[in-house]
Each structure stands twice: as structure tokens, then as C-alpha cells.
Write a protein that holds these residues in place. Structure first.
Motif, PDB file in Angstrom:
ATOM      1  N   VAL A 127      41.058  47.594  51.099  1.00  0.00           N
ATOM      2  CA  VAL A 127      40.431  46.475  50.400  1.00  0.00           C
ATOM      3  C   VAL A 127      41.457  45.834  49.474  1.00  0.00           C
ATOM      4  N   ASP A 128      41.482  44.517  49.479  1.00  0.00           N
ATOM      5  CA  ASP A 128      42.377  43.778  48.591  1.00  0.00           C
ATOM      6  C   ASP A 128      41.594  43.452  47.327  1.00  0.00           C
ATOM      7  N   PHE A 129      41.894  44.149  46.249  1.00  0.00           N
ATOM      8  CA  PHE A 129      41.193  43.945  44.987  1.00  0.00           C
ATOM      9  C   PHE A 129      41.816  42.772  44.245  1.00  0.00           C
ATOM     10  N   SER A 130      40.979  42.016  43.570  1.00  0.00           N
ATOM     11  CA  SER A 130      41.468  40.827  42.853  1.00  0.00           C
ATOM     12  C   SER A 130      41.597  41.105  41.358  1.00  0.00           C
ATOM     13  N   PHE A 131      42.170  42.262  41.016  1.00  0.00           N
ATOM     14  CA  PHE A 131      42.398  42.599  39.614  1.00  0.00           C
ATOM     15  C   PHE A 131      43.723  42.015  39.169  1.00  0.00           C
ATOM     16  N   ASN A 132      43.877  41.865  37.869  1.00  0.00           N
ATOM     17  CA  ASN A 132      45.138  41.421  37.290  1.00  0.00           C
ATOM     18  C   ASN A 132      46.207  42.456  37.647  1.00  0.00           C
ATOM     19  N   GLN A 133      47.258  42.022  38.315  1.00  0.00           N
ATOM     20  CA  GLN A 133      48.284  42.949  38.797  1.00  0.00           C
ATOM     21  C   GLN A 133      49.070  43.604  37.662  1.00  0.00           C
ATOM     22  N   ASN A 134      49.126  42.963  36.483  1.00  0.00           N
ATOM     23  CA  ASN A 134      49.883  43.525  35.369  1.00  0.00           C
ATOM     24  C   ASN A 134      49.137  44.648  34.669  1.00  0.00           C
ATOM     25  N   LYS A 135      47.813  44.649  34.773  1.00  0.00           N
ATOM     26  CA  LYS A 135      47.019  45.643  34.061  1.00  0.00           C
ATOM     27  C   LYS A 135      46.092  46.357  35.043  1.00  0.00           C
ATOM     28  N   THR A 136      46.212  47.664  35.111  1.00  0.00           N
ATOM     29  CA  THR A 136      45.336  48.458  35.965  1.00  0.00           C
ATOM     30  C   THR A 136      43.981  48.593  35.286  1.00  0.00           C
ATOM     31  N   PRO A 137      42.880  48.353  36.019  1.00  0.00           N
ATOM     32  CA  PRO A 137      41.556  48.482  35.394  1.00  0.00           C
ATOM     33  C   PRO A 137      41.252  49.942  35.073  1.00  0.00           C
ATOM     34  N   ASP A 138      40.334  50.161  34.150  1.00  0.00           N
ATOM     35  CA  ASP A 138      39.971  51.546  33.881  1.00  0.00           C
ATOM     36  C   ASP A 138      39.056  52.036  34.995  1.00  0.00           C
ATOM     37  N   ILE A 139      38.829  53.323  35.039  1.00  0.00           N
ATOM     38  CA  ILE A 139      38.127  53.959  36.157  1.00  0.00           C
ATOM     39  C   ILE A 139      36.696  53.440  36.317  1.00  0.00           C
ATOM     40  N   ILE A 140      36.005  53.198  35.208  1.00  0.00           N
ATOM     41  CA  ILE A 140      34.617  52.728  35.277  1.00  0.00           C
ATOM     42  C   ILE A 140      34.562  51.319  35.854  1.00  0.00           C
ATOM     43  N   ASP A 141      35.430  50.430  35.379  1.00  0.00           N
ATOM     44  CA  ASP A 141      35.445  49.050  35.882  1.00  0.00           C
ATOM     45  C   ASP A 141      35.750  49.000  37.372  1.00  0.00           C
TER      46      ASP A 141
END
Length: 179
Positions: free
Chosen positions: A99-113
Motif C-alpha cells: 500500500v502506498d501511504f500518503s503520510f508526510n515522508q519527513n515525519k513517520t506517523p505514530d503507531i496509533i495514527d
């Protein structure tokens, strides 16, 4: 050497070094105490390593993804938590890795998000894309990380059940705890 004006409440360099040293000693002693109390044998180490699969970096980082090609090992260490359909679980895991996630590449999301996002992913027919995997992760994230809650309960029972109240019934203890 250029000296700057010290702010009120700011620690001197020597005091700051002392604080860092005390913190380091505290963490070292805490690690020793944890190692004394928990059986960190090979099986426990491998189980903890398997739990790293939930980490957002393990899902988003290409290099780390390669370390967890299958989720089947998790079933070995947590058989009562994992669903019986290990094939479906493994299929969802392999699909999730693509899956290609659309999160900000500079910041890894936390586990819950991350796992909220995964749970909200839908197929074309509006069914959940990863139902088995999300159910497993919910169970794993709910595992107690310490025995504090149990110890607190025993303390409460010991406070209630004194020498004067030694014949108090289990039902009465439950009701007092509930209250």
C-alpha cells in the motif's frame, strides 16, 4: 572562551553533567532490574522482535519491510491472540506492505495514527481492506505492558481485608472494589 550571561534557573555546566550522569545511572539500574524480573530468553527476544512488525517504520520503510516478509511468526508466539485463519492474515500483511501511504515522508506517523489509517482503508464495495490484520493489531496493542494494574488491585484488597475483617466474603470485596 566567550561567556554568556546565565539565565535565572539555568543550570551550570557541571550541574547539567551531574543531572545527565544521574539519569544515565537511573536507566542502567532500571534495565538491570527489568532483566532480573523478566525471562528474556531467546523465545522472548524473538517474540519482542515480532512485535516490531506493528511499528510504522516496519510498514513504511522499504529496507525494514524486507525483514518481515511474513506475519506467520507472530502466530507462533501469540497463538491465543492470532486468528485461526493464518493464511488470510498473511495475505493481508503482504497486501499492506504494498500500500502506498500518503503520510508526510519527513515525519513517520505514530503507531496509533498509522493503524487508524489502515483500519479506515476500504475496498471498492466499502468493506474493510484489512479486517483480520486490524483485529490482531488491536489485540496486540491492548496487551498489558506491566503488572501495575494487578498489583494495584491486590493492594486495594489487602487494605480492605484486614485482621478485623478477615471473614469478609468475595462478593463483598467485589462490591467494595466496584464502589
Amino acid at each position: 572562551m566567550i561567556r554568556r550571561k546565565r539565565e535565572i534557573g539555568e543550570l551550570e555546566e557541571e550541574q547539567l553533567k551531574n543531572v545527565y550522569l544521574k539519569c544515565k545511572e537511573f536507566y542502567m539500574e532500571a534495565a538491570k532490574q527489568i532483566l532480573k524480573r523478566f525471562p528474556f530468553d531467546d523465545k522472548a527476544r524473538q517474540a519482542l522482535k515480532c512485535l516490531k512488525m506493528q511499528n510504522p517504520k516496519a510498514i513504511l520503510d522499504l529496507e525494514i519491510k524486507k525483514k518481515f516478509p511474513s506475519i506467520a511468526d507472530l502466530h507462533y508466539f501469540f497463538p491465543k491472540i492470532c486468528p485461526n485463519n493464518i493464511t488470510e492474515l498473511d495475505r493481508e500483511w503482504r497486501m499492506l506492505r504494498n500500500v502506498d501511504f500518503s503520510f508526510n515522508q519527513n515525519k513517520t506517523p505514530d503507531i496509533i495514527d498509522l493503524w487508524k489509517h489502515v483500519q479506515e482503508l476500504r475496498n471498492g464495495d466499502e468493506s474493510q481492506t484489512f479486517p483480520t490484520l486490524c483485529e490482531l493489531v488491536k489485540k496486540l496493542l491492548c496487551l498489558p505492558h506491566s503488572s501495575t494494574a494487578v498489583e494495584r488491585l491486590f493492594s486495594a484488597i489487602n487494605i480492605m481485608k484486614t485482621k478485623l475483617r478477615n471473614i469478609i466474603s468475595t462478593t463483598a470485596i467485589k462490591e467494595v472494589l466496584h464502589t
